[in-house]
Design an enzyme around this catalytic site. Structure first.
Site, PDB file in Angstrom:
ATOM      1  N   LYS A   1       0.893  -1.645   0.131  1.00  0.00           N
ATOM      2  CA  LYS A   1      -0.117  -0.397   0.105  1.00  0.00           C
ATOM      3  C   LYS A   1       0.939   1.340   0.114  1.00  0.00           C
ATOM      4  CE  LYS A   1      -3.874   1.364   2.545  1.00  0.00           C
ATOM      5  NZ  LYS A   1      -4.610   1.074   3.968  1.00  0.00           N
TER       6      LYS A   1
ATOM      7  N   SER B   1     -10.074   1.968   2.945  1.00  0.00           N
ATOM      8  CA  SER B   1      -9.166   2.043   2.561  1.00  0.00           C
ATOM      9  C   SER B   1      -7.888   1.332   1.252  1.00  0.00           C
ATOM     10  CB  SER B   1      -8.095   3.819   3.176  1.00  0.00           C
ATOM     11  OG  SER B   1      -7.151   2.550   4.073  1.00  0.00           O
TER      12      SER B   1
ATOM     13  N   SER C   1     -10.159  -0.947   7.619  1.00  0.00           N
ATOM     14  CA  SER C   1      -9.397  -0.402   5.926  1.00  0.00           C
ATOM     15  C   SER C   1      -8.743  -2.002   5.232  1.00  0.00           C
ATOM     16  CB  SER C   1      -8.441   0.599   5.972  1.00  0.00           C
ATOM     17  OG  SER C   1      -9.047   1.886   6.087  1.00  0.00           O
TER      18      SER C   1
HETATM   19  N1  GLN Z   1     -13.584   3.926   6.627  1.00  0.00           N
HETATM   20  C1  GLN Z   1     -12.327   4.487   7.914  1.00  0.00           C
HETATM   21  C2  GLN Z   1     -11.902   5.260   8.209  1.00  0.00           C
HETATM   22  O1  GLN Z   1     -12.613   6.225   6.628  1.00  0.00           O
HETATM   23  C3  GLN Z   1     -11.196   3.450   8.429  1.00  0.00           C
HETATM   24  C4  GLN Z   1     -10.760   3.716   7.640  1.00  0.00           C
HETATM   25  C5  GLN Z   1      -9.273   2.920   7.758  1.00  0.00           C
HETATM   26  O2  GLN Z   1      -9.216   1.716   8.295  1.00  0.00           O
HETATM   27  N2  GLN Z   1      -7.666   3.505   7.728  1.00  0.00           N
HETATM   28  O3  GLN Z   1     -11.706   6.073   8.467  1.00  0.00           O
END
Ligand code: GLN
Length: 476
Positions: free
Chosen positions: A67, A142, A166
């Site tokens: 990532k 994400s 994410s």
């Molecule tokens: N969807 C969650 C957020 O927008 C989790 C994101 C993540 O785990 N990095 O914060």
């Protein structure tokens, strides 16, 4: 070539060890697929195969997607943000370095929501990622690029990060496996920070065995991250095919059915029936505060991000918008460099931490977090793991939730409680609803990864999910 693409990462490593597969050929096949990717999953792909492969090492030249959030020496690392344009870090994140030492080779960097804020990968400075099962839909976020790349077969496995879901949610939406480890078992050094008390790196893989193998080589204490304590046990490769004696809990407040798409609920219930057939007992458990987790998370995570993202001001890294005076340079750089969701979080977080509001928002959210952690710990005295759907719905249409942040945040309903408590959770594909993958989340007490991997493996064998359609195989 198809036969090689059918190999999991563990199978590819074994084939290389036997001398049946040349790591240079394996790298070349994946490099070509990554370079030809049409899903927007990649932000950078390695030019050529490494000159030497360490075939004596346990991961033996198996290519790895990373990532964009992880710093990789000399290689663009932008956390999906325009504000880090052109940034090539002078060092590599500890967990990537550990995997390279174990023999993995860096295949490329994957697209993500900017600074890992999002559940659809639509908040990326590089543009959205498309779901390989249906290109009109999101891959989740994400870590959407990592999930799409593994599902589509342009990477054998990938690294993601999980702050509130994410890794697990994109794994679910793309029909692959995603493990969010216990907080502190993997070093955060070199991971561009979103919310330090929640951020955790973990594997996105085709199956549970690959997740165990990758995690085994990621975990470890690190003097450069004071919260990284490593894992007390050696991570084993799971092999149990039965669940005799395993106690599973279904939290009524979470998996009661409200707000869950019918196809997801049906796949979840089929998984529970399978768990019983395999010998597990399934009982209802109660987490009375878990339905407040989302509200607490969306105060705590923005609060931490508002502090972490203060360092991006055009002085040291990435983008700089030149101006006559320093203050204008700061504000114009941040104005142009950050996307809307990042700005929204910085505003919310700054407000929640401001004097006069701190107790009402941040302090209260922290108290909710403590209650949830205690409730989960109490439940794990009674059951070995809890199970829920990973996400309330299947992959949604691109653009369908981008105008409504609250609708987007609801995607994290099942994943956020474990993040707040710092406990591990794995998502495995448990079937299809309307031709799209559904994820099953299995969560356990801190440091119970070996048991979670065993449970997930037994379920995986019983479910027999076929992920090949996303790689261009037969349609379901
Ligand atoms: N969807 C969650 C957020 O927008 C989790 C994101 C993540 O785990 N990095 O914060």
């Amino acid at each position: 070539m198809t036969a090689i693409l059918d190999l999991t990462a563990a199978q590819a490593a074994a084939a290389i060890e036997r001398g049946d597969l040349d790591p240079g050929e394996l790298f070349g096949i994946y490099r070509e697929r990554a370079a030809a990717d049409e899903l927007g999953a990649w932000t950078w792909v390695a030019d050529a195969a490494p000159v030497a492969f360490d075939v004596g090492a346990p991961l033996r030249g198996v290519p790895l997607a990373v990532k964009d959030l992880f710093c990789t020496e000399g290689v663009p690392s932008q956390a999906g943000s325009r504000i880090l344009e052109g940034y090539r870090p002078p060092y590599t994140a500890t967990c990537v370095e550990r995997l390279q030492t174990a023999g993995a080779t860096l295949l490329g960097k994957t697209n993500q929501d900017e600074f890992a804020m999002g559940s659809s990968n639509e908040n990326s400075g590089f543009g959205p990622v498309l779901n390989p099962w249906d290109r009109s839909r999101v891959p989740g976020g994400s870590s959407g690029g990592s999930a799409a790349a593994v599902a589509a077969g342009s990477a054998p496995w990938a690294l993601g990060t999980d702050t509130g879901g994410s890794i697990r949610q994109p794994a679910a939406l793309c029909g692959i496996v995603g493990l969010k480890p216990t907080y502190g078992t993997v070093s955060r050094f070199g991971m561009i920070a979103f919310a330090c008390s929640l951020d955790q790196a973990g594997p996105l893989t085709r199956d549970v065995t690959d997740a165990a193998l990758l995690y085994r080589h990621m975990a470890g204490a690190d003097a450069r991250d004071a919260t990284a304590v490593g894992h007390p046990d050696e991570i084993g490769l799971p092999s149990a095919e039965r669940l005799d004696g395993v106690r599973l809990g279904v939290p009524v407040e979470l998996a009661g059915g409200e707000g869950i798409e019918p196809g997801v609920l049906a796949a979840f219930e089929r998984s529970l029936a399978l768990a019983r057939e395999l010998g597990a007992t399934v009982e209802e458990v109660s987490l009375p505060t878990a339905d407040r987790a989302l509200s607490a998370y969306y105060v705590i995570a923005p609060a931490e991000c508002s502090s972490n993202l203060a360092r991006f001001d055009g002085v040291r890294y990435g983008l700089r918008v030149e101006a006559d005076d320093l203050l204008t340079m700061y504000t114009e750089t941040r104005h142009d460099g950050f996307g809307d969701e990042v700005k929204r979080r910085i505003l919310i977080g700054t407000y929640a931490l401001s004097s006069g509001y701190y107790d009402a928002y941040y302090g209260r959210a922290q108290r909710v977090r403590t209650l949830i952690a205690r409730e989960l710990a109490a439940v794990f005295e009674r059951v070995d793991a809890i199970v829920t759907p990973t996400s309330p719905g299947v992959a949604f249409e691109l653009g369908s939730k981008s105008a409504d942040p609250l609708a987007m945040y609801l995607n994290d309903f099942f994943t956020v409680p474990m993040s707040l408590a710092g406990v591990p959770a794995i998502s495995i594909p448990c079937g299809l609803a309307d031709g799209l993958p559904v994820g099953l989340q299995v969560a356990g007490a801190a440091f119970s990864e070996n048991r979670l991997l065993d449970i997930a493996y037994a379920l995986e064998q019983g479910l027999g999910f076929d992920g090949s359609p996303a790689r261009g195989g037969a349609t379901p």
